[in-house]
Scaffold this motif. Structure first.
Motif, PDB file in Angstrom:
ATOM      1  N   LEU A 164      -9.087  12.549  27.735  1.00  0.00           N
ATOM      2  CA  LEU A 164      -9.421  13.536  28.763  1.00  0.00           C
ATOM      3  C   LEU A 164      -9.262  12.850  30.107  1.00  0.00           C
ATOM      4  O   LEU A 164      -9.970  11.886  30.409  1.00  0.00           O
ATOM      5  N   ALA A 165      -8.315  13.313  30.906  1.00  0.00           N
ATOM      6  CA  ALA A 165      -8.078  12.754  32.250  1.00  0.00           C
ATOM      7  C   ALA A 165      -8.567  13.763  33.287  1.00  0.00           C
ATOM      8  O   ALA A 165      -8.321  14.966  33.152  1.00  0.00           O
ATOM      9  N   ILE A 166      -9.254  13.264  34.306  1.00  0.00           N
ATOM     10  CA  ILE A 166      -9.805  14.121  35.359  1.00  0.00           C
ATOM     11  C   ILE A 166      -9.405  13.540  36.709  1.00  0.00           C
ATOM     12  O   ILE A 166      -9.640  12.360  36.981  1.00  0.00           O
ATOM     13  N   HIS A 167      -8.817  14.378  37.569  1.00  0.00           N
ATOM     14  CA  HIS A 167      -8.377  13.923  38.887  1.00  0.00           C
ATOM     15  C   HIS A 167      -9.388  14.320  39.956  1.00  0.00           C
ATOM     16  O   HIS A 167     -10.154  15.262  39.797  1.00  0.00           O
ATOM     17  N   ASP A 168      -9.355  13.601  41.069  1.00  0.00           N
ATOM     18  CA  ASP A 168     -10.198  13.855  42.239  1.00  0.00           C
ATOM     19  C   ASP A 168     -11.675  13.632  41.940  1.00  0.00           C
ATOM     20  O   ASP A 168     -12.535  14.416  42.353  1.00  0.00           O
ATOM     21  N   VAL A 169     -11.963  12.541  41.233  1.00  0.00           N
ATOM     22  CA  VAL A 169     -13.343  12.158  40.957  1.00  0.00           C
ATOM     23  C   VAL A 169     -13.823  11.251  42.095  1.00  0.00           C
ATOM     24  O   VAL A 169     -13.407  10.093  42.187  1.00  0.00           O
ATOM     25  N   TYR A 170     -14.667  11.805  42.960  1.00  0.00           N
ATOM     26  CA  TYR A 170     -15.161  11.068  44.117  1.00  0.00           C
ATOM     27  C   TYR A 170     -16.683  10.921  44.026  1.00  0.00           C
ATOM     28  O   TYR A 170     -17.388  11.923  43.847  1.00  0.00           O
ATOM     29  N   PRO A 171     -17.201   9.704  44.168  1.00  0.00           N
ATOM     30  CA  PRO A 171     -18.641   9.501  44.038  1.00  0.00           C
ATOM     31  C   PRO A 171     -19.459  10.094  45.170  1.00  0.00           C
ATOM     32  O   PRO A 171     -20.643  10.370  44.999  1.00  0.00           O
ATOM     33  N   GLY A 172     -18.847  10.303  46.337  1.00  0.00           N
ATOM     34  CA  GLY A 172     -19.578  10.848  47.477  1.00  0.00           C
ATOM     35  C   GLY A 172     -18.868  12.039  48.086  1.00  0.00           C
ATOM     36  O   GLY A 172     -17.636  12.096  48.106  1.00  0.00           O
ATOM     37  N   ALA A 173     -19.623  12.990  48.593  1.00  0.00           N
ATOM     38  CA  ALA A 173     -19.054  14.214  49.153  1.00  0.00           C
ATOM     39  C   ALA A 173     -18.204  13.944  50.386  1.00  0.00           C
ATOM     40  O   ALA A 173     -17.326  14.734  50.727  1.00  0.00           O
ATOM     41  N   VAL A 197     -10.166   4.176  31.675  1.00  0.00           N
ATOM     42  CA  VAL A 197      -9.336   3.888  32.840  1.00  0.00           C
ATOM     43  C   VAL A 197      -9.977   4.492  34.086  1.00  0.00           C
ATOM     44  O   VAL A 197     -10.452   5.633  34.046  1.00  0.00           O
ATOM     45  N   ALA A 198      -9.991   3.722  35.172  1.00  0.00           N
ATOM     46  CA  ALA A 198     -10.409   4.234  36.478  1.00  0.00           C
ATOM     47  C   ALA A 198      -9.421   3.710  37.515  1.00  0.00           C
ATOM     48  O   ALA A 198      -9.354   2.504  37.752  1.00  0.00           O
ATOM     49  N   VAL A 199      -8.632   4.617  38.098  1.00  0.00           N
ATOM     50  CA  VAL A 199      -7.629   4.256  39.101  1.00  0.00           C
ATOM     51  C   VAL A 199      -7.739   5.232  40.262  1.00  0.00           C
ATOM     52  O   VAL A 199      -7.559   6.442  40.075  1.00  0.00           O
ATOM     53  N   ASP A 200      -8.039   4.735  41.445  1.00  0.00           N
ATOM     54  CA  ASP A 200      -8.237   5.602  42.608  1.00  0.00           C
ATOM     55  C   ASP A 200      -9.214   6.718  42.226  1.00  0.00           C
ATOM     56  O   ASP A 200     -10.315   6.433  41.798  1.00  0.00           O
ATOM     57  N   SER A 201      -8.806   7.979  42.338  1.00  0.00           N
ATOM     58  CA  SER A 201      -9.738   9.070  41.994  1.00  0.00           C
ATOM     59  C   SER A 201      -9.511   9.608  40.580  1.00  0.00           C
ATOM     60  O   SER A 201     -10.067  10.643  40.207  1.00  0.00           O
ATOM     61  N   LEU A 202      -8.695   8.917  39.789  1.00  0.00           N
ATOM     62  CA  LEU A 202      -8.410   9.345  38.415  1.00  0.00           C
ATOM     63  C   LEU A 202      -9.333   8.627  37.434  1.00  0.00           C
ATOM     64  O   LEU A 202      -9.502   7.408  37.509  1.00  0.00           O
ATOM     65  N   ARG A 203      -9.899   9.388  36.513  1.00  0.00           N
ATOM     66  CA  ARG A 203     -10.671   8.818  35.415  1.00  0.00           C
ATOM     67  C   ARG A 203     -10.085   9.319  34.099  1.00  0.00           C
ATOM     68  O   ARG A 203      -9.796  10.512  33.948  1.00  0.00           O
ATOM     69  N   ILE A 204      -9.916   8.381  33.155  1.00  0.00           N
ATOM     70  CA  ILE A 204      -9.407   8.746  31.831  1.00  0.00           C
ATOM     71  C   ILE A 204     -10.445   8.337  30.807  1.00  0.00           C
ATOM     72  O   ILE A 204     -10.904   7.192  30.775  1.00  0.00           O
ATOM     73  N   LEU A 205     -10.836   9.299  29.991  1.00  0.00           N
ATOM     74  CA  LEU A 205     -11.838   9.098  28.957  1.00  0.00           C
ATOM     75  C   LEU A 205     -11.198   9.246  27.589  1.00  0.00           C
ATOM     76  O   LEU A 205     -10.204   9.963  27.431  1.00  0.00           O
TER      77      LEU A 205
END
Length: 208
Positions: A164-173, A197-205
């Motif tokens: 499951l890959a999710i784009h635009d994952v930002y920890p702060g608003a 995987v964590a690259v820039d704003s991409l997270r892969i689970l």
């Protein structure tokens, strides 16, 4: 051990409109290129095809198939008057549309036999979908309702060891909208996934 494939972009990817960094694209390519031969992946939100090229090339390397799901009328932030509106993407009907640009990108990249474009909302296509998936990439609407609907529509179709890959994952608003990171946290809290995987704003689970 999965085979290792080198990324070779057949087009100038910087000429394709989109919001994906090259590092994120490379991570998507690697993820797709690790699919088992003949697997199926789904991309939710294709825009003009930048992420689709990376995913499609990875799928092509493993003789897999990518369903690129997008109604191509843009998300909330792409509409006239909004921050990410692009007036060059207005069609001859006067409506926002990324479809023609997407088709040109996929054809130029030589991916017509790998990428199946699905002109639909994510939820509509999910209702008709049967079978398991090796990879789901969520990059559709960024309102909380839209992001949660995408996740809930597809999470049950991800196979064991699927991604499951999710784009635009930002920890702060201050860096970006919080809907994608809400989905990311929900997926981890479910106990169904671990982050790989964590690259820039991409997270892969990976599905456990």
């Amino acid at each position: 051990m999965p085979q290792h494939f080198e990324l070779s972009l057949p087009i100038d990817i910087d000429q394709v409109k989109g919001f994906l960094s090259h590092a994120e694209g490379e991570a998507l390519f690697r993820c797709a290129s690790e699919l088992e031969s003949g697997a199926v992946a789904v991309e939710i939100g294709s825009y003009c095809g930048k992420s689709t090229v990376y995913l499609g090339l990875g799928c092509k390397a493993t003789n897999s198939t990518l369903f690129a799901v997008d109604h191509h009328r843009g998300s909330e932030e792409h509409q006239p008057g909004e921050m990410f509106h692009d007036s060059a993407l207005i069609d001859d009907q006067g409506a926002f549309s990324t479809l023609a640009s997407f088709r040109r990108t996929i054809s130029a990249a030589g991916l017509d036999d790998t990428v199946i474009a699905v002109l639909s909302s994510s939820a509509q296509f999910a209702q008709a979908w049967r079978g398991s998936l090796g990879l789901v990439f969520i990059d559709g609407g960024h309102s909380l309702d839209a992001a949660l609907l995408d996740y809930r529509s597809w999470v049950g179709s991800i196979a064991s060891k699927g991604r499951l890959a999710i784009h635009d994952v930002y920890p702060g608003a201050e860096a970006g909208g919080q809907a994608p990171i809400t989905v990311y946290r929900l997926a981890l809290a479910s106990g169904l996934f671990k982050e790989i995987v964590a690259v820039d704003s991409l997270r892969i689970l990976e599905r456990l």
